[in-house]
Design an enzyme around this catalytic site. Structure first.
Site, PDB file in Angstrom:
ATOM      1  N   HIS A 244      40.867  34.281  37.857  1.00 19.06           N
ATOM      2  CA  HIS A 244      42.036  34.023  38.699  1.00 19.06           C
ATOM      3  C   HIS A 244      43.296  33.841  37.866  1.00 19.06           C
ATOM      4  O   HIS A 244      44.365  34.349  38.222  1.00 19.06           O
ATOM      5  CB  HIS A 244      41.798  32.783  39.561  1.00 19.06           C
ATOM      6  CG  HIS A 244      40.633  32.893  40.479  1.00 19.06           C
ATOM      7  ND1 HIS A 244      40.192  31.856  41.267  1.00 19.06           N
ATOM      8  CD2 HIS A 244      39.787  33.923  40.727  1.00 19.06           C
ATOM      9  CE1 HIS A 244      39.136  32.232  41.962  1.00 19.06           C
ATOM     10  NE2 HIS A 244      38.867  33.480  41.645  1.00 19.06           N
ATOM     11  N   HIS A 403      39.804  39.138  47.777  1.00 19.11           N
ATOM     12  CA  HIS A 403      39.539  38.253  46.640  1.00 19.11           C
ATOM     13  C   HIS A 403      38.754  38.994  45.552  1.00 19.11           C
ATOM     14  O   HIS A 403      38.967  38.760  44.359  1.00 19.11           O
ATOM     15  CB  HIS A 403      38.760  37.023  47.085  1.00 19.11           C
ATOM     16  CG  HIS A 403      38.480  36.070  45.966  1.00 19.11           C
ATOM     17  ND1 HIS A 403      39.440  35.219  45.461  1.00 19.11           N
ATOM     18  CD2 HIS A 403      37.372  35.863  45.219  1.00 19.11           C
ATOM     19  CE1 HIS A 403      38.929  34.521  44.472  1.00 19.11           C
ATOM     20  NE2 HIS A 403      37.678  34.882  44.296  1.00 19.11           N
ATOM     21  N   ASP A 407      39.290  39.339  41.462  1.00 23.70           N
ATOM     22  CA  ASP A 407      38.256  39.144  40.441  1.00 23.70           C
ATOM     23  C   ASP A 407      38.171  40.349  39.502  1.00 23.70           C
ATOM     24  O   ASP A 407      38.058  40.197  38.280  1.00 23.70           O
ATOM     25  CB  ASP A 407      36.892  38.925  41.104  1.00 23.70           C
ATOM     26  CG  ASP A 407      36.732  37.508  41.630  1.00 23.70           C
ATOM     27  OD1 ASP A 407      37.515  36.636  41.227  1.00 23.70           O
ATOM     28  OD2 ASP A 407      35.812  37.283  42.447  1.00 23.70           O
ATOM     29  N   HIS A 430      30.441  39.352  39.433  1.00 25.91           N
ATOM     30  CA  HIS A 430      31.103  39.214  38.135  1.00 25.91           C
ATOM     31  C   HIS A 430      30.223  39.804  37.033  1.00 25.91           C
ATOM     32  O   HIS A 430      30.719  40.454  36.106  1.00 25.91           O
ATOM     33  CB  HIS A 430      31.365  37.732  37.833  1.00 25.91           C
ATOM     34  CG  HIS A 430      32.661  37.226  38.376  1.00 25.91           C
ATOM     35  ND1 HIS A 430      33.877  37.682  37.929  1.00 25.91           N
ATOM     36  CD2 HIS A 430      32.926  36.303  39.332  1.00 25.91           C
ATOM     37  CE1 HIS A 430      34.845  37.058  38.581  1.00 25.91           C
ATOM     38  NE2 HIS A 430      34.299  36.216  39.432  1.00 25.91           N
TER      39      HIS A 430
END
Length: 450
Positions: A244, A403, A407, A430
């Site tokens: 972020h 979002h 990422d 991730h």
């Protein structure tokens, strides 16, 4: 764009506004959960339990019959004063008493779980918040002279001129950020300092008294990941939840910055990149009049892992297409697209938050994860998978997919600040993003950087 109020210490407190949700503009939103918030939430839940009646597993209990706090305490073998405090929000039960409450209201067989699932979800959330939300998040910008900018022993002489889209930039003032860590639940601190051209994003990991313990560049070689977070590792020391912050630096066009970190991770703040970006915008930027290096992809690369897929293809500028898929839940199938110079990362993507399913939170907490998670920094899905526990719902349409773009951008900054490539991500984590970026970097015949 900002509501700023002076502080006696010479620090400027910033409340984000402009392009953000209405509760931010009015200053009513809290960046971080507080102990009072958690106590009040639990008090409301507990009072609701009593009004709905008890599980018949308790001797002489009768489902559907309201109970007073005193009657509950007597029947459960608990202290009357403690139970009264739970109802009024003065404190919360111990872990052992929380277990007793669950057994009483739901029973070991969870026979009446569906009738009270919403209350149980809020109960669990409140208990989790109280344990790990003693720190109120703050977002501070030092009110210091912009020039000269001092980095280590080097003074950068800033000359006047016209900024260029291809010119490297740094921040104009030091920024201090404090808040709870999403996974550790600990108070974490970050200082963002101006840096000379060609520094990149340089991390300095500090101990509790500010002494350096490790340092290094935000690079592919230092980038690691788990399913739930990406991190940078230097000499065996890791700093987590970096995406972020790095995405916010990209959003604000900052490609040179010294990042001092005290704590195991970057603060989660409200779960989005927006507070970081708004603080950087408040601090201002400085054009360093040095040419940026641009990473350009020439050959396609596809990475697959189970039903997840990441595809890299040549492009002019950065393009990202993301799909997430949570069938039979309120999230469902979501898609989002970002095209550089066409879409507004700050207004359209930075406010998006991550997701948590209440059914998974207890296991994750036992595993030492999401210890700082709450409604203040996550989209939380109730146990029925069809409703949200967040009272204000989603911030924007397809929030989770948006979002995920943040990422991807945050992790991508470790490869290169400026890129010519297109990324198509389907159900990516991730871990898959980081693994794919490493594979791409390793295939040097696929790209050039100049």
């Amino acid at each position: 764009m900002h509501d700023v109020s002076p502080d006696l210490s010479g620090v400027v407190h910033c409340r984000c506004a402009g392009g953000l949700p209405n509760e931010w503009k009015t200053g009513k939103a809290q960046n971080m959960p507080t102990e009072i918030t958690a106590r009040n939430r639990f008090a409301n839940c507990f009072s609701g339990y009593l009004k709905m009646g008890m599980h018949p597993a308790l001797p002489k209990g009768e489902l559907g019959k309201p109970w007073t706090g005193q009657a509950f305490a007597d029947r459960a073998g608990l202290d009357r004063k403690s139970v009264s405090n739970w109802k009024t929000g003065r404190n919360l039960p111990s872990d052992q008493n929380l277990l007793i409450i669950e057994q009483i209201f739901f029973g070991a067989d969870s026979t009446h779980l569906s009738a009270k699932s919403e209350l149980r979800d809020l109960h669990r959330l409140a208990a989790l918040e109280l344990k790990h939300a003693q720190f109120a998040g703050t977002l501070l910008v030092n009110n210091e002279p912009e020039l000269p900018v001092v980095v280590s022993d080097t003074i950068i002489e800033i000359v006047s001129g016209h900024p260029s889209i291809n010119s490297q930039k740094t921040i104009a003032k030091t920024i201090r950020i404090e808040g709870v860590g999403l996974h550790s639940g600990q108070l974490c601190k970050v200082n963002l300092l101006p840096a000379p051209a060609n520094t990149g994003h340089w991390f300095e990991l500090l101990d509790g008294v500010g002494a350096p313990i490790a340092s290094g560049l935000a690079s592919i070689s230092a980038l690691k990941a788990s399913k739930f977070t990406s991190m940078l590792v230097y000499d065996g020391r890791a700093v987590g939840c970096i995406a972020h912050l790095l995405a916010a630096l990209k959003i604000c066009d900052i490609d040179n910055c010294i990042i001092e970190v005290i704590g195991p991770e970057i603060p989660i703040l409200d779960g989005s990149a927006a507070p970081f970006a708004q603080s950087i915008l408040k601090a201002g930027t400085i054009d360093l009049f040095a040419k940026r290096n641009v990473f350009t992809l020439h050959k396609q690369l596809i990475i697959e892992q189970g039903n997840a897929r990441l595809e890299f293809t040549p492009s002019v500028g950065l393009q990202i297409d993301v799909s997430v898929d949570f069938p039979d839940t309120i999230i469902g199938r979501q898609t989002a697209e970002y095209v550089e110079f066409q879409h507004d990362l700050l207004g359209d993507f930075s406010i998006a938050r991550p997701i948590a399913f209440i059914n998974e939170t207890e296991k994750l907490a036992r595993d030492g994860l999401i210890l700082g998670g709450s409604l203040a920094n996550s989209i939380v899905v109730a146990s029925d998978n069809r409703t949200l526990l967040n009272p204000n719902g989603f911030r924007c349409e397809n929030e989770l997919a948006r979002h995920k773009i943040i990422d991807v951008i945050g992790d991508l900054v470790c490869l290169s600040f400026s890129t010519n490539l297109r990324i198509v991500a389907y159900r990516s984590s991730h871990a898959l993003i980081v693994e794919s970026l490493k594979a791409l970097f390793k295939n040097s015949s696929h790209w050039t950087q100049e």
